[in-house]
Structure formats: C-alpha cells, structure tokens
Motif scaffolding. Structure first.
Motif, PDB file in Angstrom:
ATOM      1  N   ALA A 119      22.132 -10.647  16.984  1.00  0.00           N
ATOM      2  CA  ALA A 119      22.621 -11.715  17.864  1.00  0.00           C
ATOM      3  C   ALA A 119      21.716 -11.805  19.081  1.00  0.00           C
ATOM      4  CB  ALA A 119      24.053 -11.422  18.300  1.00  0.00           C
ATOM      5  N   ALA A 120      21.625 -13.010  19.609  1.00  0.00           N
ATOM      6  CA  ALA A 120      20.878 -13.244  20.842  1.00  0.00           C
ATOM      7  C   ALA A 120      21.738 -14.086  21.759  1.00  0.00           C
ATOM      8  CB  ALA A 120      19.569 -13.959  20.544  1.00  0.00           C
ATOM      9  N   SER A 121      21.671 -13.822  23.037  1.00  0.00           N
ATOM     10  CA  SER A 121      22.380 -14.648  24.013  1.00  0.00           C
ATOM     11  C   SER A 121      21.576 -14.686  25.293  1.00  0.00           C
ATOM     12  CB  SER A 121      23.788 -14.100  24.269  1.00  0.00           C
ATOM     13  OG  SER A 121      23.714 -12.858  24.923  1.00  0.00           O
ATOM     14  N   GLY A 122      21.892 -15.663  26.111  1.00  0.00           N
ATOM     15  CA  GLY A 122      21.227 -15.765  27.401  1.00  0.00           C
ATOM     16  C   GLY A 122      19.845 -16.375  27.319  1.00  0.00           C
ATOM     17  N   TYR A 123      19.716 -17.469  26.574  1.00  0.00           N
ATOM     18  CA  TYR A 123      18.420 -18.143  26.526  1.00  0.00           C
ATOM     19  C   TYR A 123      18.075 -18.785  27.870  1.00  0.00           C
ATOM     20  CZ  TYR A 123      17.993 -17.498  21.505  1.00  0.00           C
ATOM     21  OH  TYR A 123      17.861 -16.953  20.267  1.00  0.00           O
ATOM     22  N   ASN A 124      19.086 -18.980  28.712  1.00  0.00           N
ATOM     23  CA  ASN A 124      18.864 -19.425  30.085  1.00  0.00           C
ATOM     24  C   ASN A 124      18.050 -20.711  30.185  1.00  0.00           C
ATOM     25  OD1 ASN A 124      20.095 -17.056  31.531  1.00  0.00           O
ATOM     26  ND2 ASN A 124      18.555 -15.985  30.334  1.00  0.00           N
ATOM     27  N   GLY A 125      18.364 -21.662  29.311  1.00  0.00           N
ATOM     28  CA  GLY A 125      17.668 -22.944  29.362  1.00  0.00           C
ATOM     29  C   GLY A 125      16.323 -22.961  28.663  1.00  0.00           C
ATOM     30  N   ARG A 126      15.990 -21.905  27.965  1.00  0.00           N
ATOM     31  CA  ARG A 126      14.702 -21.830  27.270  1.00  0.00           C
ATOM     32  C   ARG A 126      14.915 -21.540  25.790  1.00  0.00           C
ATOM     33  NH1 ARG A 126      14.333 -18.849  32.013  1.00  0.00           N
ATOM     34  NH2 ARG A 126      14.653 -16.943  30.874  1.00  0.00           N
ATOM     35  N   GLY A 127      15.878 -22.216  25.186  1.00  0.00           N
ATOM     36  CA  GLY A 127      16.261 -21.885  23.820  1.00  0.00           C
ATOM     37  C   GLY A 127      15.306 -22.346  22.742  1.00  0.00           C
ATOM     38  N   VAL A 128      14.647 -23.476  22.928  1.00  0.00           N
ATOM     39  CA  VAL A 128      13.812 -24.012  21.848  1.00  0.00           C
ATOM     40  C   VAL A 128      12.618 -23.098  21.583  1.00  0.00           C
ATOM     41  CG1 VAL A 128      12.380 -25.951  21.122  1.00  0.00           C
ATOM     42  CG2 VAL A 128      14.555 -26.374  22.269  1.00  0.00           C
ATOM     43  N   THR A 129      11.834 -22.832  22.582  1.00  0.00           N
ATOM     44  CA  THR A 129      10.645 -21.991  22.354  1.00  0.00           C
ATOM     45  C   THR A 129      11.025 -20.530  22.162  1.00  0.00           C
ATOM     46  OG1 THR A 129      10.353 -21.824  24.749  1.00  0.00           O
ATOM     47  CG2 THR A 129       9.053 -23.481  23.603  1.00  0.00           C
ATOM     48  N   THR A 130      11.932 -20.041  22.990  1.00  0.00           N
ATOM     49  CA  THR A 130      12.325 -18.637  22.890  1.00  0.00           C
ATOM     50  C   THR A 130      13.034 -18.373  21.572  1.00  0.00           C
ATOM     51  OG1 THR A 130      12.571 -18.628  25.276  1.00  0.00           O
ATOM     52  CG2 THR A 130      13.485 -16.759  24.095  1.00  0.00           C
ATOM     53  N   GLY A 131      13.865 -19.318  21.133  1.00  0.00           N
ATOM     54  CA  GLY A 131      14.575 -19.156  19.869  1.00  0.00           C
ATOM     55  C   GLY A 131      13.635 -19.021  18.684  1.00  0.00           C
ATOM     56  N   THR A 132      12.520 -19.723  18.739  1.00  0.00           N
ATOM     57  CA  THR A 132      11.526 -19.628  17.667  1.00  0.00           C
ATOM     58  C   THR A 132      10.920 -18.224  17.616  1.00  0.00           C
ATOM     59  OG1 THR A 132      11.019 -21.967  17.912  1.00  0.00           O
ATOM     60  CG2 THR A 132       9.379 -20.624  16.786  1.00  0.00           C
ATOM     61  N   VAL A 133      10.579 -17.692  18.766  1.00  0.00           N
ATOM     62  CA  VAL A 133      10.001 -16.344  18.827  1.00  0.00           C
ATOM     63  C   VAL A 133      11.034 -15.308  18.381  1.00  0.00           C
ATOM     64  CG1 VAL A 133       9.076 -14.584  20.396  1.00  0.00           C
ATOM     65  CG2 VAL A 133       8.348 -16.961  20.615  1.00  0.00           C
ATOM     66  N   VAL A 134      12.266 -15.447  18.872  1.00  0.00           N
ATOM     67  CA  VAL A 134      13.326 -14.502  18.494  1.00  0.00           C
ATOM     68  C   VAL A 134      13.596 -14.583  16.994  1.00  0.00           C
ATOM     69  CG1 VAL A 134      15.784 -13.984  18.759  1.00  0.00           C
ATOM     70  CG2 VAL A 134      14.397 -14.434  20.773  1.00  0.00           C
ATOM     71  N   GLY A 135      13.644 -15.796  16.446  1.00  0.00           N
ATOM     72  CA  GLY A 135      13.879 -15.963  15.010  1.00  0.00           C
ATOM     73  C   GLY A 135      12.831 -15.271  14.165  1.00  0.00           C
TER      74      GLY A 135
END
Length: 109
Positions: free
Chosen positions: A41-57
């Motif tokens: 699980a990931a939480s707290g993208y803090n408004g940076r979900g698109v780019t950060t979500g790709t790296v986390v994925g």
C-alpha cells in the motif's frame, strides 16, 4: 465547466464521475506499507500522484516479482497514526475547496 472548456460537445449526460479527497502527510513524504506479506500500500502522494504513482508502481512490481525492495523509492514503514488528523484533514480540504471555488468562479464570470 465542461461547456466552458469544450462548448463543441453540447449537453452530455455523464455516465461516470471521479471524486477524491485531498490528503497530505505532515512531513509531505510518501508512505509505503506492507500490511501483510504480498499486500502493498502507498499513501500520502501529497498532490504528486501521477508521476510518483508510476515510480511506486514499478517498484512494487519489482518487489513482488523478485522480493527485492531495491527499486522502491522509499523504505517500507510500519504505519503510525497521524496526530490531530481531523484538524489536518479539514484544513487541507477547506483550503483546496476555497481555491477550486475561486478557479471555477474565475472561469464562469
């Protein structure tokens, strides 16, 4: 808003909508958790979900496939409660609601 940005579309009966809640961690840092083996699980993208979500994925996929957490952008943590969470939450939600209301009024007026 749709008519303002896309007047050529005319009237549209939307089948789906997306909503969400804005959330920030107190230190503005993403949190990665493994609540049970193989469950990430990931939480707290803090408004940076698109780019950060790709790296986390990509990091999560590598970790699940290989058992190697070397590509995760941050270490996996043990979840801890956030102090004064209702205050933080209502402050951010209220602030962003006011901001977006102002943006909508600027477009519509």
């Amino acid at each position: 808003m749709q008519r303002h940005y896309f007047p050529q579309l005319g009237r549209i009966d939307w089948e789906c909508t997306w909503t969400g809640r804005i959330a920030f961690t107190p230190d503005h840092t993403l949190r990665l958790f493994e609540p049970a083996p193989g469950i990430l699980a990931a939480s707290g993208y803090n408004g940076r979900g698109v780019t950060t979500g790709t790296v986390v994925g990509k990091g999560f996929a590598h970790y699940l496939a290989n058992g190697d957490d070397g590509l995760l952008p941050l270490p996996i943590r043990i979840p801890k409660p956030i102090r004064a969470k209702p205050l933080w939450s209502s402050s951010y939600e209220g602030g962003f609601t006011l901001y977006h209301t102002g943006q909508c009024l600027r477009v519509l007026i």
